[in-house]
Design a protein around this motif. Structure first.
Motif, PDB file in Angstrom:
ATOM      1  N   PRO A   6      -5.215   8.517  -4.125  1.00  0.00           N
ATOM      2  CA  PRO A   6      -4.069   8.924  -3.304  1.00  0.00           C
ATOM      3  C   PRO A   6      -4.130  10.388  -2.901  1.00  0.00           C
ATOM      4  CG  PRO A   6      -3.392   8.502  -5.580  1.00  0.00           C
ATOM      5  CD  PRO A   6      -4.798   8.029  -5.459  1.00  0.00           C
ATOM      6  N   TRP A   7      -4.737  11.238  -3.748  1.00  0.00           N
ATOM      7  CA  TRP A   7      -4.714  12.688  -3.488  1.00  0.00           C
ATOM      8  C   TRP A   7      -5.731  13.065  -2.411  1.00  0.00           C
ATOM      9  CZ3 TRP A   7      -5.530  10.436  -8.339  1.00  0.00           C
ATOM     10  CH2 TRP A   7      -4.338  10.158  -9.005  1.00  0.00           C
ATOM     11  N   ILE A   8      -6.883  12.415  -2.417  1.00  0.00           N
ATOM     12  CA  ILE A   8      -7.835  12.616  -1.323  1.00  0.00           C
ATOM     13  C   ILE A   8      -7.236  12.113  -0.023  1.00  0.00           C
ATOM     14  CG2 ILE A   8     -10.017  11.757  -0.357  1.00  0.00           C
ATOM     15  CD1 ILE A   8     -11.236  12.044  -3.123  1.00  0.00           C
ATOM     16  N   THR A   9      -6.552  10.974  -0.096  1.00  0.00           N
ATOM     17  CA  THR A   9      -5.923  10.412   1.100  1.00  0.00           C
ATOM     18  C   THR A   9      -4.877  11.370   1.654  1.00  0.00           C
ATOM     19  OG1 THR A   9      -6.296   8.176   0.253  1.00  0.00           O
ATOM     20  CG2 THR A   9      -4.670   8.427   2.017  1.00  0.00           C
ATOM     21  N   GLU A  10      -4.106  11.994   0.777  1.00  0.00           N
ATOM     22  CA  GLU A  10      -3.107  12.967   1.237  1.00  0.00           C
ATOM     23  C   GLU A  10      -3.775  14.136   1.947  1.00  0.00           C
ATOM     24  OE1 GLU A  10       0.694  15.591  -0.409  1.00  0.00           O
ATOM     25  OE2 GLU A  10      -0.560  14.486  -1.833  1.00  0.00           O
TER      26      GLU A  10
ATOM     27  N   THR B 114       4.211   6.256 -10.284  1.00  0.00           N
ATOM     28  CA  THR B 114       4.104   7.573 -10.917  1.00  0.00           C
ATOM     29  C   THR B 114       3.752   8.656  -9.906  1.00  0.00           C
ATOM     30  OG1 THR B 114       1.749   7.277 -11.403  1.00  0.00           O
ATOM     31  CG2 THR B 114       3.316   6.525 -13.079  1.00  0.00           C
ATOM     32  N   GLU B 115       3.391   8.239  -8.695  1.00  0.00           N
ATOM     33  CA  GLU B 115       2.879   9.172  -7.680  1.00  0.00           C
ATOM     34  C   GLU B 115       3.686   9.068  -6.381  1.00  0.00           C
ATOM     35  OE1 GLU B 115       0.545  11.193  -8.806  1.00  0.00           O
ATOM     36  OE2 GLU B 115       0.515  10.033 -10.668  1.00  0.00           O
ATOM     37  N   LEU B 116       4.987   8.935  -6.501  1.00  0.00           N
ATOM     38  CA  LEU B 116       5.807   8.656  -5.320  1.00  0.00           C
ATOM     39  C   LEU B 116       5.822   9.811  -4.326  1.00  0.00           C
ATOM     40  CD1 LEU B 116       8.832   6.651  -6.782  1.00  0.00           C
ATOM     41  CD2 LEU B 116       6.723   5.808  -5.732  1.00  0.00           C
ATOM     42  N   ASP B 117       5.686  11.046  -4.786  1.00  0.00           N
ATOM     43  CA  ASP B 117       5.639  12.170  -3.852  1.00  0.00           C
ATOM     44  C   ASP B 117       4.423  12.045  -2.926  1.00  0.00           C
ATOM     45  OD1 ASP B 117       7.934  13.268  -4.841  1.00  0.00           O
ATOM     46  OD2 ASP B 117       6.934  14.752  -6.116  1.00  0.00           O
ATOM     47  N   THR B 118       3.293  11.623  -3.496  1.00  0.00           N
ATOM     48  CA  THR B 118       2.088  11.436  -2.687  1.00  0.00           C
ATOM     49  C   THR B 118       2.241  10.237  -1.758  1.00  0.00           C
ATOM     50  OG1 THR B 118       0.725  12.419  -4.414  1.00  0.00           O
ATOM     51  CG2 THR B 118      -0.405  11.071  -2.777  1.00  0.00           C
ATOM     52  N   ILE B 119       2.854   9.167  -2.253  1.00  0.00           N
ATOM     53  CA  ILE B 119       3.103   7.993  -1.406  1.00  0.00           C
ATOM     54  C   ILE B 119       3.984   8.387  -0.220  1.00  0.00           C
ATOM     55  CG2 ILE B 119       4.135   5.688  -1.298  1.00  0.00           C
ATOM     56  CD1 ILE B 119       1.544   5.774  -2.914  1.00  0.00           C
TER      57      ILE B 119
END
Length: 282
Positions: free
Chosen positions: A141-145, A173-178
């Protein structure tokens, strides 16, 4: 906004006409899959889609296979995109979704791949959406962001089940990134993963309730963003599949559940979920 479900061709081994009949009977609005390489087969698919009034989403896989070949070059990945678009165009797809890039690339290579593929799709006048998939450029998810920050025009096919495996946890657990990537999500692959695998044995099973609710929470964030972006139709492909994804009994390798039944359950469940979601916002 309206939710439309698409039947995946992944794991289906029968005639395409049968796939269309199944999809229509179970209330799917279309089919998603790789367009045949053979022209006669493509024309047959086209005739079946028209006969059963089903839409089509084309699938493109780069790098030689679903798990990319290690030493395929950036240009070879782009060539796969070009061939995939050309094959899909005969079937009048809504858009094409691409399992593309490679997780071992430097981010600069992935950026070059996405930008070139997007430009190529524009030349063919078709939308292209890139799947968040392990072994690929968008495998976390972080690379995608970071990618959506660098390439604001990129569209995503969100399959968070892959991220559950890579990250070893559920994605609520990663809703900010979502939320950060949500404005870029064009299409959803509705498979439910869990911390140790990309596919639960059956999403209706009570032992996987937490995993299902986690995915649904993320999908609602996507629907919020799509509604804000003025989308009238949101598309979803229940994509429970075979090839090591479907749980089997040891020694005999017998599947613990029926793949088509699972995908039908997922489609009907998400129609109900989306209706409840839409009513809350009415």
């Amino acid at each position: 906004m309206k939710l439309e479900n698409f039947k995946t061709m992944w794991g289906f081994e029968g005639d395409f006409k049968t796939a269309c009949i199944q999809a229509k009977k179970e209330g799917f609005e279309g089919i998603e899959g790789k367009a045949p390489v053979d022209n006669a087969a493509r024309e047959y698919w086209k005739a079946c889609l028209k006969k059963y009034d089903l839409a089509f989403i084309g699938e493109i896989v780069t790098g030689g296979d679903y798990v990319p070949v290690r030493h395929h070059t950036l240009q070879e990945h782009i060539d796969d995109v070009k061939r995939g678009i050309e094959n899909a165009l005969v079937l009048n797809p809504r858009f094409v979704t691409c399992i593309g890039g490679y997780d071992a690339w430097r981010e600069e290579e992935s950026i070059a791949f996405f930008k070139t593929a997007i430009a190529l799709a524009k030349r063919y006048d078709i939308e292209i959406s890139f799947e968040t998939h392990r072994s690929r450029s968008l495998f976390t998810p972080w690379i995608t962001e970071r990618m959506v920050q660098v390439i604001p025009e990129i569209k995503l096919t969100l399959d968070i089940s892959h991220w559950c495996v890579v990250s070893e946890r559920l994605m609520d657990t990663e809703l900010d990134t979502i939320r950060a990537i949500a404005p870029h999500v064009y299409h959803i692959h509705a498979r439910v993963g869990y911390a140790q695998g990309p596919q639960v044995a059956h999403p209706a099973a009570p032992e996987y309730k937490e995993a299902l609710l986690s995915h649904q929470k993320c999908w609602e964030i996507i629907w919020d963003a799509q509604g804000s972006n003025g989308m009238k139709i949101t598309t979803m492909t229940p994509e429970f599949g075979p090839d090591g994804y479907l749980h089997t009994l040891p020694f005999v390798n017998t599947p613990v559940a029926d793949l088509w039944e699972i995908n039908c359950w997922m489609a009907k469940s998400e129609k109900k979920h989306f209706h409840t979601y839409a009513q809350k916002g009415a």
